[in-house]
Design a protein around this motif. Structure first.
Motif, PDB file in Angstrom:
ATOM      1  N   LYS A   1      40.421  28.971  45.064  1.00 64.35           N
ATOM      2  CA  LYS A   1      39.522  28.377  45.267  1.00 64.35           C
ATOM      3  C   LYS A   1      38.179  29.146  44.750  1.00 64.35           C
ATOM      4  N   GLY A   2      37.285  28.220  43.995  1.00 63.87           N
ATOM      5  CA  GLY A   2      36.056  28.888  43.390  1.00 63.87           C
ATOM      6  C   GLY A   2      36.358  29.961  42.412  1.00 63.87           C
ATOM      7  N   GLN A   3      35.073  30.673  42.458  1.00 68.36           N
ATOM      8  CA  GLN A   3      35.245  31.986  41.241  1.00 68.36           C
ATOM      9  C   GLN A   3      36.006  33.044  41.976  1.00 68.36           C
ATOM     10  N   PRO A   4      36.687  33.812  41.090  1.00 70.29           N
ATOM     11  CA  PRO A   4      37.631  34.538  41.448  1.00 70.29           C
ATOM     12  C   PRO A   4      36.784  35.680  41.966  1.00 70.29           C
ATOM     13  N   ASN A   5      37.008  36.594  42.987  1.00 70.16           N
ATOM     14  CA  ASN A   5      36.012  37.759  43.352  1.00 70.16           C
ATOM     15  C   ASN A   5      37.016  38.731  43.092  1.00 70.16           C
ATOM     16  N   GLY A   6      36.411  39.881  43.629  1.00 66.50           N
ATOM     17  CA  GLY A   6      37.054  41.206  43.096  1.00 66.50           C
ATOM     18  C   GLY A   6      36.111  42.000  42.119  1.00 66.50           C
ATOM     19  N   LEU A   7      36.691  42.968  41.348  1.00 59.77           N
ATOM     20  CA  LEU A   7      35.927  43.769  40.340  1.00 59.77           C
ATOM     21  C   LEU A   7      36.242  43.300  39.188  1.00 59.77           C
ATOM     22  N   SER A   8      34.909  42.967  38.375  1.00 61.93           N
ATOM     23  CA  SER A   8      34.837  42.499  36.747  1.00 61.93           C
ATOM     24  C   SER A   8      35.404  43.438  35.974  1.00 61.93           C
ATOM     25  N   ILE A   9      36.104  42.925  35.014  1.00 62.54           N
ATOM     26  CA  ILE A   9      36.619  44.015  33.900  1.00 62.54           C
ATOM     27  C   ILE A   9      35.503  44.671  33.257  1.00 62.54           C
ATOM     28  N   THR A  10      34.139  43.857  33.193  1.00 61.97           N
ATOM     29  CA  THR A  10      33.053  44.629  32.698  1.00 61.97           C
ATOM     30  C   THR A  10      32.510  45.927  33.509  1.00 61.97           C
ATOM     31  N   LYS A  11      33.048  46.104  34.544  1.00 60.74           N
ATOM     32  CA  LYS A  11      32.755  47.193  35.326  1.00 60.74           C
ATOM     33  C   LYS A  11      33.585  48.412  35.120  1.00 60.74           C
ATOM     34  N   LEU A  12      34.573  48.206  34.507  1.00 62.03           N
ATOM     35  CA  LEU A  12      35.614  49.269  34.216  1.00 62.03           C
ATOM     36  C   LEU A  12      35.353  50.029  32.713  1.00 62.03           C
ATOM     37  N   ASN A  13      35.590  51.323  32.755  1.00 65.39           N
ATOM     38  CA  ASN A  13      35.590  52.237  31.793  1.00 65.39           C
ATOM     39  C   ASN A  13      36.760  51.962  30.972  1.00 65.39           C
ATOM     40  N   ALA A  14      36.991  52.863  29.693  1.00 63.49           N
ATOM     41  CA  ALA A  14      37.891  52.626  28.768  1.00 63.49           C
ATOM     42  C   ALA A  14      39.246  52.906  29.605  1.00 63.49           C
ATOM     43  N   LYS A  15      39.302  54.157  30.270  1.00 62.76           N
ATOM     44  CA  LYS A  15      40.670  54.560  30.972  1.00 62.76           C
ATOM     45  C   LYS A  15      40.922  53.663  32.067  1.00 62.76           C
TER      46      LYS A  15
ATOM     47  N   ALA B   1      40.787  36.534  27.326  1.00 60.51           N
ATOM     48  CA  ALA B   1      39.864  36.053  28.555  1.00 60.51           C
ATOM     49  C   ALA B   1      38.668  36.965  28.290  1.00 60.51           C
ATOM     50  N   GLY B   2      38.872  38.196  27.548  1.00 54.98           N
ATOM     51  CA  GLY B   2      37.399  38.927  27.354  1.00 54.98           C
ATOM     52  C   GLY B   2      37.052  39.473  28.561  1.00 54.98           C
ATOM     53  N   ASN B   3      35.698  39.358  29.052  1.00 64.23           N
ATOM     54  CA  ASN B   3      35.109  39.768  30.162  1.00 64.23           C
ATOM     55  C   ASN B   3      35.397  38.875  31.237  1.00 64.23           C
ATOM     56  N   ASN B   4      36.091  37.849  31.384  1.00 65.85           N
ATOM     57  CA  ASN B   4      36.540  36.930  32.487  1.00 65.85           C
ATOM     58  C   ASN B   4      37.722  37.148  33.095  1.00 65.85           C
ATOM     59  N   VAL B   5      37.529  38.333  33.509  1.00 65.82           N
ATOM     60  CA  VAL B   5      38.973  38.979  34.190  1.00 65.82           C
ATOM     61  C   VAL B   5      38.563  39.718  35.300  1.00 65.82           C
ATOM     62  N   TYR B   6      39.363  39.520  36.387  1.00 71.85           N
ATOM     63  CA  TYR B   6      38.881  40.198  37.932  1.00 71.85           C
ATOM     64  C   TYR B   6      40.154  40.740  38.499  1.00 71.85           C
ATOM     65  N   PHE B   7      39.945  42.024  39.095  1.00 70.60           N
ATOM     66  CA  PHE B   7      40.911  42.820  39.696  1.00 70.60           C
ATOM     67  C   PHE B   7      40.541  42.751  41.202  1.00 70.60           C
ATOM     68  N   ALA B   8      41.452  42.354  42.087  1.00 69.19           N
ATOM     69  CA  ALA B   8      41.195  42.352  43.607  1.00 69.19           C
ATOM     70  C   ALA B   8      42.313  43.077  44.264  1.00 69.19           C
TER      71      ALA B   8
ATOM     72  N   TYR C   1      47.533  42.798  45.730  1.00 70.20           N
ATOM     73  CA  TYR C   1      46.410  42.665  44.458  1.00 70.20           C
ATOM     74  C   TYR C   1      46.662  41.572  43.653  1.00 70.20           C
ATOM     75  N   ARG C   2      45.810  41.198  42.763  1.00 67.09           N
ATOM     76  CA  ARG C   2      45.728  40.093  42.007  1.00 67.09           C
ATOM     77  C   ARG C   2      44.914  40.205  40.717  1.00 67.09           C
ATOM     78  N   VAL C   3      45.418  39.813  39.542  1.00 63.93           N
ATOM     79  CA  VAL C   3      44.574  39.738  38.377  1.00 63.93           C
ATOM     80  C   VAL C   3      44.332  38.260  37.919  1.00 63.93           C
ATOM     81  N   ALA C   4      43.051  37.975  38.026  1.00 63.74           N
ATOM     82  CA  ALA C   4      42.683  36.531  37.837  1.00 63.74           C
ATOM     83  C   ALA C   4      42.140  36.560  36.705  1.00 63.74           C
TER      84      ALA C   4
END
Length: 325
Positions: free
Chosen positions: A237-251, A282-289, A302-305
């Protein structure tokens, strides 16, 4: 002339090989396996496990034991049960299962089924509830490479759904579970069927900085099960929460991709590639929680949304030794 003949024959052989390779697609493998299986069924077995494509039964999805389905839904789990199959039928049923999975996925599925025997011993079950032959096969519609049909394989901790439509395959929902997550005693001590799903998820959370974890960890307590359970719409429900892939480094992105790939690689290569393409799209529209304990041994989730798919994993039951993924 002899040289020309040899060249023509070589070209013809190469053409036949290429033709055979192109024709043996996943939809072809599935339809061939399904038709071979169906040809062995008695009228009684067909009544139990063959349905029209548009039958409401095609939308039923659950990964609990058959007795629990009856208790919860006041209806039996439908399909042709392995326990009632002849030896040839069992071989063909497993061929149908394997047609929709990679070698990795087939090994996991067979190993998950075998764990019911471990539970039977651990729980001293004499009722038949824990039975590694209590898996059900259902076919919807008429199998063909280019038509529209589907099949389902379900039982305790396995629920796999495949739909073929004009040569394309959809293969959701797909569920694997493992109880025990790690066999703690007996001759199979140390077996971890879904080890990679657990280890890669933990590698992902451990790869994050303390600051990143503040966003990625959405709850200090893990939920008691995957949030979508057996819902017909696998959505949060709603926008996925967690950490956006945009906040991750290459590793960190490499670890996340390896985690997604682990789930995709349970299926044949051409199907796995379509899931990997969804992740790339999905590009930058990926979230890890993450929720729960970070260290090994505690309850965790955990989840990947993304907009197109959702991966959920939970290990909380039975003293955090019971995985749903």
């Amino acid at each position: 002339p002899n040289t020309l003949l040899r060249v023509c024959l070589a070209a013809a052989c190469a053409g036949l090989i290429a033709s055979a390779y192109v024709k043996m697609t996943v939809p072809r493998q599935m339809s061939d396996a399904a038709n071979a299986f169906l040809a062995t069924l008695s009228e009684e077995q067909k009544a139990a496990g063959v349905f029209p494509f548009n039958d409401e039964e095609r939308f039923f999805f659950h990964f609990i034991p058959a007795e629990d389905v009856m208790a919860r839904y006041k209806r039996p789990r439908k399909g042709v049960v392995v326990a009632g199959m002849s030896a040839p039928q069992r071989h063909l049923a497993h061929a149908l299962l394997n047609a929709g999975l990679s070698q990795q996925g087939a090994i996991k599925a067979a190993s998950i089924m075998s764990l019911d025997d471990v539970l039977r011993i651990l729980e001293n079950d004499a009722t038949g509830r824990r039975n590694s032959d209590k898996y059900f096969f259902s076919v919807f519609g008429t199998p063909s490479e280019s038509g529209t049909w589907g099949y389902r394989i379900e039982g305790h901790h396995i629920s796999l759904h495949f739909t073929v439509d004009k040569g394309k395959v959809a293969y959701s929902p797909s569920f694997f579970g493992s109880n025990p997550a790690e066999v703690k005693e007996g001759p199979r001590k140390g077996l971890r069927v879904l080890a990679s799903e657990e280890d890669l998820g933990r590698e992902m959370i451990m790869a994050l900085t303390d600051e990143q974890r503040k966003t990625a960890i959405v709850d200090a307590k893990a939920p008691s099960d995957i949030l979508t359970s057996a819902d017909r719409v696998a959505a949060l429900k709603g926008q996925p929460n967690g950490l956006s892939i945009t906040k991750l480094n290459a590793k960190q992105r490499e670890v996340l991709k390896a985690l997604v790939d682990e789930y995709a690689n349970n299926f044949p290569e051409e199907l796995a590639q379509s899931r990997k393409a969804q992740f790339a799209k999905a590009g930058n529209n990926v979230y890890f929680a993450w929720a729960g304990v970070v260290d090994k041994g505690g309850p965790h989730y955990y989840r990947v949304a993304t907009p197109d798919f959702l991966i959920e994993y939970d290990c909380t039951q039975n003293n955090s030794n019971h995985i749903h993924a």
